[in-house]
Design an enzyme around this catalytic site. Structure first.
Site, PDB file in Angstrom:
ATOM      1  N   ILE A 127       2.781  11.973 -14.377  1.00 26.10           N
ATOM      2  CA  ILE A 127       3.406  13.161 -13.777  1.00 26.10           C
ATOM      3  C   ILE A 127       4.481  13.710 -14.715  1.00 26.10           C
ATOM      4  CG2 ILE A 127       4.568  14.081 -11.730  1.00 26.10           C
ATOM      5  CD1 ILE A 127       3.392  11.658 -10.181  1.00 26.10           C
TER       6      ILE A 127
ATOM      7  N   ASP B 278      11.582   7.263 -22.515  1.00 31.16           N
ATOM      8  CA  ASP B 278      10.507   6.471 -21.925  1.00 31.16           C
ATOM      9  C   ASP B 278      10.461   5.154 -22.697  1.00 31.16           C
ATOM     10  OD1 ASP B 278       7.631   7.603 -20.302  1.00 31.16           O
ATOM     11  OD2 ASP B 278       7.825   5.534 -21.007  1.00 31.16           O
TER      12      ASP B 278
ATOM     13  N   PHE C  96      11.497  10.110 -13.428  1.00 26.65           N
ATOM     14  CA  PHE C  96      10.163   9.577 -13.107  1.00 26.65           C
ATOM     15  C   PHE C  96      10.056   8.086 -13.409  1.00 26.65           C
ATOM     16  CE2 PHE C  96       9.129  14.044 -14.240  1.00 26.65           C
ATOM     17  CZ  PHE C  96       8.480  14.424 -13.085  1.00 26.65           C
TER      18      PHE C  96
ATOM     19  N   SER D 128       8.165   9.486  -2.419  1.00 24.96           N
ATOM     20  CA  SER D 128       6.751   9.378  -2.074  1.00 24.96           C
ATOM     21  C   SER D 128       6.561   9.482  -0.572  1.00 24.96           C
ATOM     22  CB  SER D 128       6.250   8.009  -2.558  1.00 24.96           C
ATOM     23  OG  SER D 128       5.028   7.690  -1.964  1.00 24.96           O
TER      24      SER D 128
ATOM     25  N   TYR E 170       7.321  -2.001  -3.663  1.00 23.18           N
ATOM     26  CA  TYR E 170       7.315  -0.690  -4.323  1.00 23.18           C
ATOM     27  C   TYR E 170       7.790   0.396  -3.352  1.00 23.18           C
ATOM     28  CZ  TYR E 170       5.431   3.873  -5.431  1.00 23.18           C
ATOM     29  OH  TYR E 170       5.310   5.225  -5.605  1.00 23.18           O
TER      30      TYR E 170
ATOM     31  N   LYS F  11      11.394   3.011  -3.124  1.00 15.43           N
ATOM     32  CA  LYS F  11      11.500   4.465  -2.922  1.00 15.43           C
ATOM     33  C   LYS F  11      12.496   4.763  -1.792  1.00 15.43           C
ATOM     34  CE  LYS F  11       8.771   5.761  -6.183  1.00 15.43           C
ATOM     35  NZ  LYS F  11       9.385   6.338  -7.383  1.00 15.43           N
TER      36      LYS F  11
ATOM     37  N   PHE G 199       2.762  13.538  -2.231  1.00 16.95           N
ATOM     38  CA  PHE G 199       1.585  12.971  -1.576  1.00 16.95           C
ATOM     39  C   PHE G 199       0.714  12.379  -2.699  1.00 16.95           C
ATOM     40  CE2 PHE G 199       2.318  13.464   2.923  1.00 16.95           C
ATOM     41  CZ  PHE G 199       3.578  14.023   2.842  1.00 16.95           C
ATOM     42  N   ASN G 200      -0.578  12.567  -2.743  1.00 10.72           N
ATOM     43  CA  ASN G 200      -1.373  11.857  -3.762  1.00 10.72           C
ATOM     44  C   ASN G 200      -1.690  12.751  -4.968  1.00 10.72           C
ATOM     45  OD1 ASN G 200      -1.657  10.212  -1.312  1.00 10.72           O
ATOM     46  ND2 ASN G 200      -3.157   9.072  -2.503  1.00 10.72           N
TER      47      ASN G 200
HETATM   48  N1  UFG Z   1      -9.686   4.044  -2.257  1.00  8.95           N
HETATM   49  C1  UFG Z   1     -10.990   3.624  -2.216  1.00  8.95           C
HETATM   50  N2  UFG Z   1     -11.505   2.996  -3.298  1.00  8.95           N
HETATM   51  C2  UFG Z   1     -10.779   2.748  -4.429  1.00  8.95           C
HETATM   52  C3  UFG Z   1      -9.446   3.173  -4.464  1.00  8.95           C
HETATM   53  C4  UFG Z   1      -8.932   3.804  -3.368  1.00  8.95           C
HETATM   54  O1  UFG Z   1     -11.680   3.838  -1.221  1.00  8.95           O
HETATM   55  O2  UFG Z   1     -11.311   2.151  -5.365  1.00  8.95           O
HETATM   56  C5  UFG Z   1      -9.123   4.765  -1.112  1.00  8.95           C
HETATM   57  C6  UFG Z   1      -7.940   4.075  -0.479  1.00  8.95           C
HETATM   58  O3  UFG Z   1      -8.331   3.158   0.480  1.00  8.95           O
HETATM   59  C7  UFG Z   1      -7.183   5.273   0.095  1.00  8.95           C
HETATM   60  C8  UFG Z   1      -7.505   6.410  -0.859  1.00  8.95           C
HETATM   61  O4  UFG Z   1      -8.653   6.003  -1.573  1.00  8.95           O
HETATM   62  O5  UFG Z   1      -7.707   5.592   1.346  1.00  8.95           O
HETATM   63  C9  UFG Z   1      -6.404   6.696  -1.836  1.00  8.95           C
HETATM   64  O6  UFG Z   1      -6.020   5.482  -2.473  1.00  8.95           O
HETATM   65  P1  UFG Z   1      -5.073   5.450  -3.745  1.00  8.95           P
HETATM   66  O7  UFG Z   1      -4.902   4.040  -4.147  1.00  8.95           O
HETATM   67  O8  UFG Z   1      -5.543   6.428  -4.754  1.00  8.95           O
HETATM   68  O9  UFG Z   1      -3.718   6.047  -3.173  1.00  8.95           O
HETATM   69  P2  UFG Z   1      -2.791   5.494  -1.988  1.00  8.95           P
HETATM   70  O10 UFG Z   1      -2.745   6.592  -0.989  1.00  8.95           O
HETATM   71  O11 UFG Z   1      -3.159   4.175  -1.508  1.00  8.95           O
HETATM   72  O12 UFG Z   1      -1.442   5.270  -2.779  1.00  8.95           O
HETATM   73  C10 UFG Z   1      -0.794   6.339  -3.366  1.00  8.95           C
HETATM   74  C11 UFG Z   1      -0.011   5.853  -4.592  1.00  8.95           C
HETATM   75  C12 UFG Z   1       1.076   4.941  -4.198  1.00  8.95           C
HETATM   76  C13 UFG Z   1       1.890   5.502  -3.086  1.00  8.95           C
HETATM   77  C14 UFG Z   1       1.017   5.943  -1.959  1.00  8.95           C
HETATM   78  C15 UFG Z   1       1.755   6.608  -0.856  1.00  8.95           C
HETATM   79  O13 UFG Z   1      -0.868   5.188  -5.495  1.00  8.95           O
HETATM   80  O14 UFG Z   1       1.888   4.743  -5.320  1.00  8.95           O
HETATM   81  O15 UFG Z   1       0.057   6.867  -2.438  1.00  8.95           O
HETATM   82  O16 UFG Z   1       2.587   7.557  -1.405  1.00  8.95           O
HETATM   83  F1  UFG Z   1       2.779   4.607  -2.607  1.00  8.95           F
END
Ligand code: UFG
Length: 344
Positions: A14, A33, A83, A127, A152, A156, A181-182
């Site tokens: 980011i 960094d 960041f 987050s 983690y 935050k 968000f994501n």
């Molecule tokens: N997912 C899968 N398969 C995978 C990876 C993820 O189905 O191989 C699903 C997860 O179950 C979830 C969605 O995809 O439903 C998103 O998962 P991510 O790991 O990409 O993201 P998260 O929402 O779990 O986590 C992200 C950040 C974190 C943060 C969180 C909430 O990675 O750092 O959002 O802000 F804490």
């Protein structure tokens, strides 16, 4: 004269996109960094995109003296975008002290150094994880903070409190907490993007690595959630839109437009997308068929969360405007670029 901004973690995912947007908007950027999760050649890529090379200092934010030296070397820094942090949820469960040290001490060092060097404002990367599983969706900034699911996530929450307490104690600084968000996707030039270490834990890098044949199959973690298709729902935001939110927030602080010395904004699209919907959107956008299977739930996953971005839209004057299809195309273009360069 250009306004000078310090970006910690500026070679990261980011961070690098934000450096580009800051430069595009007339800011001079100093990156610090420690390269623990990024590469120094990101600086070259940024220069390729903007035509302007940001200053880069390889410094760890845990090193108070070195950070102090950066402020002394580049006087007149007006704002900081912070960041630099460890961000792997699973790793934080295994190594909580590492996460608490990295993520808390870095911020403390910065908050101590800001008044010393006359730095006015900080934008902090928070987050949506602070909301846990919200009771009401879409989630607003007023939603209660839930007990963190991981060290983690806890860093935050605690970092937000550290900033509030510091301002409340009379520190002259101003802050904006952006609850992301994501974030997904990559710069449209495909010169910068997300470079995961080892096996990706996040959905999009795993998905694009599967699509290109590095991974055999994408696992969908659960299809028995209380959602229309049973898979989890998230609010996927294009990383360049997210980067732009930082520029808008920095302008707001430096132009004295804040309503309070600490402000919080949700940075999301307002659109909830399930894992299965995302897979199908990727297939439709790219024409690439994805090998995937439904597996069991992943421990600690939130069932569904998406933002109410109304406050950011109206008060901050920022809106995510890139479609999911265009965003997924940038992620795919980035994966193809990594292949072309022999990086992955
Ligand atoms: N997912 C899968 N398969 C995978 C990876 C993820 O189905 O191989 C699903 C997860 O179950 C979830 C969605 O995809 O439903 C998103 O998962 P991510 O790991 O990409 O993201 P998260 O929402 O779990 O986590 C992200 C950040 C974190 C943060 C969180 C909430 O990675 O750092 O959002 O802000 F804490």
């Amino acid at each position: 004269m250009k306004r000078r901004i310090l970006v910690t973690g500026g070679t990261g995912y980011i961070g690098s996109h934000t450096v580009v947007e800051l430069q595009n908007n007339g800011y001079e950027v100093i990156i610090v960094d420690n390269l623990s999760n990024s590469r120094a050649d990101v600086v070259d890529s940024i220069e390729q995109i903007t035509g302007e090379r940001p200053v880069f200092e390889k410094v760890d934010c845990l090193d108070y003296a070195a950070l102090d030296g950066v402020f002394a070397k580049y006087p007149g820094i007006e704002g900081i975008i912070h960041f630099a942090a460890s961000k792997a949820v699973g790793e934080s469960v295994q190594k909580p002290l590492l996460y608490y040290r990295n993520n808390l001490v870095s911020l403390i060092n910065i908050l101590e150094l800001m008044p010393k060097h006359g730095v006015k404002g900080i934008i902090f990367s928070s987050s949506c994880t602070v909301y846990g599983q919200p009771d009401i969706l879409p989630v607003t900034e007023q939603a209660p903070i839930k007990k963190a699911e991981s060290p983690y996530g806890n860093t935050k929450q605690v970092n937000e409190e550290i900033i509030r307490d510091t301002v409340a104690s009379g520190s002259p600084i101003h802050a904006i907490l952006l609850r992301y968000f994501n974030p997904i996707g990559a710069h449209p030039t495909a010169l910068i993007g997300e470079l995961p270490n080892g096996v990706p834990q996040n959905l999009i890098p795993y998905l694009t690595q599967t699509a290109i044949g590095i991974r055999e199959k994408l696992s969908v973690f659960g299809d028995d959630y209380d959602t229309p298709d049973g898979s989890c729902i998230r609010d996927y935001i294009y990383v360049v839109d997210l980067a732009k939110a930082h520029v808008t927030a920095m302008n707001r602080i430096l132009d004295n437009r804040q309503k309070d010395k600490v402000e919080v904004f949700n940075i999301g699209t307002g659109r909830g997308v399930s894992v299965l919907e995302l897979i199908h959107a990727f297939e439709a956008a790219t024409g690439v068929k994805l090998n995937y299977q439904i597996t069991g739930r992943r421990a600690g996953d939130i069932e569904k969360v998406w933002a109410d971005p109304a406050y950011a839209n109206t008060e901050l004057g920022w809106k995510a405007d890139t479609s999911l299809e265009d965003t997924l195309l940038t992620a795919w273009k980035w994966q193809l670029h990594l292949r072309e360069k022999g990086i992955m």
